[in-house]
Design a protein around this motif. Structure first.
Motif: not given
Length: 277
Positions: A187-201, A212-218
């Motif tokens: 079973r593979v299920t996806f759901r949508a978040l109402p925000f941008t996650p700043p981390v991955k888990l 892990a943290y999402y580290t932004l770069m230009r």
């Protein structure tokens, strides 16, 4: 693979100073590509179990592996290096449970490739696989990736959405194919978040949390022969920290709280997600 080699070193089957089999020999033994072998060897090197890891001569078991940093005490590694071995280890369970929160599922899709190869080779045979993934909704204004300067079009958002959908579809297709090829209940299920996650888990079998943290770069991207400056995160290179149930109060509590956090998001503010444009 890293877990098996680690066990051989810990058990004394591979002794201090022993030379490891060549990468070609390990690739043949485990039925994997050279890249997967190099990833496993780099993990063991980072844990101070191996020395002289290179593309040339075989690696060597460290002089004192008893003092190595292993498991949750090991230093964090980039997602591309650390995730696949942990996912493969999770697939050794009878019932595989993987929960993920991420910007796109590209890292998870890549990491799933290793246990899939082992399943097709007959080395792994879980009876059941449950995967739940939380991704940002297509309807929100993403915090990232975004242009440095505003644009009238939604090219950056559309590009992210196409990647989110494509990677999710590949992940779902590859896993659901196990039903027909190996009779595994998937079973593979996806759901949508109402925000941008700043981390991955990533939560594995209720016993391990990878964070892990999402580290932004230009960075610069090319659009129709024009160059666009944007703020983005390279999630595949994010440093992944490991926490395991039973590895001490701190780790156990982190795993438990991560599951509570994920389930709360899944059951409350997330919504149905359809992987189409």
């Amino acid at each position: 693979m890293a877990d098996e080699l680690r066990a051989r070193i810990r058990s004394g089957a591979l002794r201090p100073g022993d030379r490891m089999p060549t990468q070609a020999q390990l690739a043949h033994e485990f039925g994997v590509e050279r890249g997967a072998v190099r990833q496993a060897l780099r993990i063991l090197q980072s844990e101070r179990l191996l020395t002289n890891v290179s593309k040339g001569s075989p690696a060597t078991v460290a002089p004192d592996p008893a003092r190595a940093l292993t498991g949750p005490e090991a230093p964090p590694l980039p997602t591309t290096v650390a995730l696949a071995p942990r996912i493969a280890a999770a697939f050794a369970a009878e019932h595989v449970e993987i929960d993920a929160v991420c910007l796109t599922s590209i890292s998870l899709t890549l990491a799933i490739g290793e246990p899939l190869r082992q399943i097709h080779a007959g080395r792994l045979k879980p009876a059941k696989v449950d995967v739940r993934v939380l991704l940002p909704s297509r309807d929100i204004d993403l915090a990232f990736p975004v242009p440095v300067e505003g644009r009238e079009d939604d090219w950056v958002h559309d590009r992210w959405l196409a990647m989110r959908n494509a990677q999710g579809q590949v992940l779902r297709h590859n896993l659901l194919a196990l039903r027909a090829t190996h009779g595994i209940d998937v079973r593979v299920t996806f759901r949508a978040l109402p925000f941008t996650p700043p981390v991955k888990l990533y939560l594995l079998n209720n016993t391990e949390a990878l964070f892990a943290y999402y580290t932004l770069m230009r960075r610069e991207a090319e659009i129709d022969h024009e160059h666009l400056e944007m703020y983005d995160a390279q999630g595949t290179q994010s440093m992944l920290f490991s926490f395991r149930q039973g590895a001490g109060l701190r780790d156990t509590t982190f795993v438990e709280q991560s599951h509570l956090w994920f389930n709360a998001l899944w059951e409350t503010i997330s919504s149905e997600l359809v992987l189409t444009s």
